[in-house]
Write an enzyme that holds these catalytic residues in place. Structure first.
Site, short mmCIF file in Angstrom:
data_model
loop_
_atom_site.label_atom_id
_atom_site.label_comp_id
_atom_site.label_asym_id
_atom_site.label_seq_id
_atom_site.Cartn_x
_atom_site.Cartn_y
_atom_site.Cartn_z
N ASP A 135 -5.36 -2.48 -19.17
CA ASP A 135 -6.65 -1.83 -18.97
C ASP A 135 -7.76 -2.88 -19.09
O ASP A 135 -7.77 -3.65 -20.05
CB ASP A 135 -6.80 -0.74 -20.05
CG ASP A 135 -8.13 -0.02 -19.98
OD1 ASP A 135 -8.80 -0.11 -18.93
OD2 ASP A 135 -8.49 0.64 -20.97
N ASP B 166 -5.34 -0.60 -14.96
CA ASP B 166 -6.03 -0.58 -13.67
C ASP B 166 -5.62 -1.80 -12.83
O ASP B 166 -4.94 -2.69 -13.31
CB ASP B 166 -7.55 -0.51 -13.87
CG ASP B 166 -8.03 -1.50 -14.92
OD1 ASP B 166 -7.62 -2.68 -14.84
OD2 ASP B 166 -8.79 -1.10 -15.84
N ASP C 187 4.37 1.94 -3.10
CA ASP C 187 5.30 3.05 -3.27
C ASP C 187 4.92 4.14 -2.27
O ASP C 187 3.78 4.60 -2.26
CB ASP C 187 5.15 3.58 -4.72
CG ASP C 187 6.41 4.18 -5.27
OD1 ASP C 187 7.08 4.91 -4.53
OD2 ASP C 187 6.71 3.94 -6.46
N ASP D 264 10.05 6.64 -2.14
CA ASP D 264 10.39 7.62 -3.17
C ASP D 264 11.25 8.77 -2.63
O ASP D 264 11.00 9.27 -1.53
CB ASP D 264 9.05 8.21 -3.68
CG ASP D 264 9.23 9.11 -4.88
OD1 ASP D 264 9.52 8.59 -5.96
OD2 ASP D 264 9.06 10.34 -4.73
N GLU E 284 14.61 4.88 -2.75
CA GLU E 284 15.22 5.58 -3.88
C GLU E 284 16.17 6.61 -3.27
O GLU E 284 15.73 7.60 -2.69
CB GLU E 284 14.14 6.28 -4.71
CG GLU E 284 14.71 6.87 -5.98
CD GLU E 284 13.77 7.85 -6.66
OE1 GLU E 284 13.84 7.96 -7.88
OE2 GLU E 284 12.98 8.53 -5.97
N HIS F 149 10.46 3.23 -14.41
CA HIS F 149 9.56 4.15 -15.11
C HIS F 149 10.16 5.54 -15.32
O HIS F 149 9.53 6.39 -15.94
CB HIS F 149 8.26 4.27 -14.32
CG HIS F 149 8.50 4.87 -12.96
ND1 HIS F 149 9.22 4.21 -11.98
CD2 HIS F 149 8.18 6.07 -12.45
CE1 HIS F 149 9.30 4.99 -10.93
NE2 HIS F 149 8.68 6.12 -11.17
N ASP F 150 11.35 5.80 -14.75
CA ASP F 150 11.99 7.11 -14.92
C ASP F 150 13.15 7.05 -15.89
O ASP F 150 13.84 8.06 -16.10
CB ASP F 150 12.57 7.59 -13.58
CG ASP F 150 11.51 7.89 -12.56
OD1 ASP F 150 10.39 8.25 -12.96
OD2 ASP F 150 11.80 7.75 -11.36
C1 NOJ Z 1 10.91 9.52 -8.28
C2 NOJ Z 1 9.83 8.83 -9.03
O1 NOJ Z 1 10.30 7.57 -9.44
C3 NOJ Z 1 9.45 9.72 -10.18
O2 NOJ Z 1 8.65 9.09 -11.13
C4 NOJ Z 1 8.81 10.93 -9.61
O3 NOJ Z 1 8.58 11.85 -10.66
C5 NOJ Z 1 9.69 11.61 -8.56
N1 NOJ Z 1 10.35 10.69 -7.68
C6 NOJ Z 1 8.88 12.54 -7.72
O4 NOJ Z 1 8.05 11.82 -6.85
#
Ligand code: NOJ
Length: 555
Positions: free
Chosen positions: A22, A30, A99, A201, A258, A331-332
């Site tokens: 930040d 940011d 993305d 995605d 993905e 991040h997931d």
């Molecule tokens: C995969 C993304 O990596 C995730 O963070 C997101 O919640 C879902 N697709 C929906 O876009």
């Protein structure tokens, strides 16, 4: 080796902008924050930055709900900030990768606002609308990926719309060519800005079956995961090839989709020279604890042979024509040290062991922010403390399955995506140097030790291990073997050690990693005649890997 493209000879670093740096004191990261840290990323050997979505968004799913595909969310800065980032990165030999979230938009996107108005407007069929069942209920019993029904009713149309993810993320109707071309236009807009590629995605969901029907319930809520019902529906490749022709072809970029659950026999149509994308993320090695859908309260223990088998399958799957991203975090996902090692393992050795696997397999390594520091999972005390939308869905699902609130919270603590989203740890200063304000998610309490400044000074840190091994991979004397060598798994049956070789011409590298917190004796014949090149202990004990020990040999 000379045939390798630029993105096959580099590291990709994933920035989750909200948590990275930040510069304005708002408590969220940011784009100027990313620009400020480019030299740091350069020092790691990074050649591309995958930036998770920074487009205007109501942030129901932290930017994966996009309200405008060709603009920047004011929370992250301006288009000028983005142009500066692209230009400053380029000066350092780093490309920015955007993305593309094209399975769905935000429910606040002007396209959806128009589509939901009535059944006859210009965008009436830009999303997936269906009539209710006779009793007024949802058209099918599908559970969205974040829990709850995948359908939401809209009064104005007297119909339901489909959302693979949250209610605020309506699925776009790819059958409509106008939709597809609007999406291609947006991607081309970013190519004109000079981006170096795209991460795409949730692409396996864009094609829906022609008839949408109920499935067999797979949990206590009477629903079935939508993933089982729509992922990789036949006909999807026609969309993907068109996407490639209209956007990617003719550019010196890479694409990484993905794409979970692509059947192995179809891989060559998805990646490689003739495939739709340069690479694809698939998640078998990340979903070891789940069978038949990612339901956190159904998680089970798994043996190391399962991880080894998954990695070997993907290494083999793309050996002939394709190329894979190598990744253990994003991040997931929870932090890799917390996922792949037991709680009694030394976290520094374990993080270095993971780095060893990441940086010696065949493919393009993807490093998620903080992974190079050895950042770990963080438990938050109450369900209300979690921001991640899927954590709330999974909490409810666990309650529906009969677990207590305490048990449901424990599942969230163990699996929440927020484990990976805590702010990047830059220093031991306030809020780890991430923000002068109040961070949107708490900073991990270990930041006084685990941070960039401290680790830069410490020769034995995880960060310096990453830097040294990345250098070895990209520019060291064994570089050709580590980049281009063929993969072979060794000691397949061993439940403690993951071992493999990489061979190129007359040279072979041997990689051995002990995934346990105990000594693991083994037969050194497996790397006979080879010399130690790298490792996470200073010395070597013959015939035994010590707890979490990783070694690379070369001959
Ligand atoms: C995969 C993304 O990596 C995730 O963070 C997101 O919640 C879902 N697709 C929906 O876009």
């Amino acid at each position: 080796m000379n045939q390798l493209k630029w993105w096959q000879k580099t590291l990709v670093y994933q920035v989750y902008p909200k948590s990275f740096q930040d510069t304005t004191g708002t408590g969220t990261g940011d784009l100027p924050g990313v620009t400020r840290r480019l030299d740091y990323l350069k020092s790691l050997g990074v050649g591309a930055i995958w930036l998770t979505p920074c487009y205007p968004s109501p942030m129901v799913d932290n930017g994966y709900d996009i309200a405008d595909y060709c603009a920047i969310d004011p929370a992250y800065g301006t288009m000028e900030d983005m142009e500066t980032l692209i230009a400053e990165a380029k000066k350092r030999g780093i490309r920015i990768v955007m993305d593309l979230v094209y399975n769905h938009s935000s429910d606040q996107h002007p396209w959806f606002l128009e589509s939901k108005r009535d059944r006859t407007n210009d965008k009436a069929d830009w999303y997936i609308w269906r009539d209710p069942k006779e009793d007024g209920s949802a058209p099918t019993n599908w559970r969205g990926i974040f829990g709850g029904s995948a359908w939401t009713y809209v009064e104005e149309r007297g119909q339901y719309y489909l959302h693979t993810f949250a209610e605020a993320q309506p699925d776009l109707n790819w059958e409509n060519p106008a939709v597809r071309h609007a999406l291609y236009d947006a991607a081309n807009f970013w190519l004109r800005k000079g981006v170096g590629g795209f991460r795409i995605d949730a692409i396996v969901y864009i094609k829906k079956p022609s008839v949408l029907a109920d499935g067999k319930p797979d949990a206590g809520d009477g629903m079935v995961s939508i993933h089982e019902m729509i992922a990789n529906t036949p006909g999807i490749l026609d969309f993907l090839y068109e996407f490639r022709r209209e956007v990617f072809d003719g550019h010196d970029i890479f694409t990484v989709a993905e794409a979970n659950s692509v059947p192995p026999e179809d891989l060559c149509k998805w990646v490689g020279e003739k495939g739709a994308f340069s690479m694809l993320f698939e998640f078998t090695h990340m979903n070891l604890e789940f069978e038949g859908g990612e339901i956190w309260c159904h998680a089970k223990k798994w043996p190391l042979t399962k991880l080894k088998g998954a990695l070997t399958a993907s290494q083999k799957g793309t050996a002939a024509s394709g190329w894979y991203p190598i990744f253990f975090e994003n991040h997931d996902q929870i932090r890799s040290v917390s996922r792949y090692f037991s709680a009694d393992a030394d976290p520094i050795l374990a993080a270095k062991a993971m780095a060893t696997v990441l940086l010696t397999l065949r493919g393009t390594p993807f490093v998620f922010e903080g992974q190079e520091l050895g950042m770990r999972n963080m438990k938050l005390p109450r369900i209300e403390d979690y921001d991640d939308i899927s954590s709330h869905g999974q909490y409810q699902l666990a309650l529906d399955e009969g677990f207590s609130q305490k048990e449901a919270l424990a599942f969230v603590q163990a699996h929440s995506r927020d484990n990976a989203r805590t702010p990047m740890q830059w220093s031991k200063e306030k809020n780890a140097g991430f923000t002068a304000g109040t961070p949107w998610l708490p900073v991990h309490p270990d930041f006084a030790d685990v941070n960039v400044e401290a680790e830069e000074r410490d020769a034995g840190s995880v960060l310096n291990y990453y830097r040294a091994l990345a250098h070895e991979r990209l520019a060291g004397k064994a570089s050709h073997v580590l980049l281009a060598g063929d993969y072979r798994e060794l000691m397949e049956e061993d439940e403690r050690i993951y071992a493999f070789s990489r061979s190129f011409g007359d040279h072979t590298a041997y990689v051995l990693v002990n995934f346990t917190a105990k000594d693991a004796p083994y037969d050194e014949g497996v790397h006979a005649g080879a010399k130690r090149l790298f490792g996470n202990y200073a010395d070597t004990v013959r015939g035994t890997l010590r707890p979490c020990e990783a070694r690379v040999y070369i001959k």
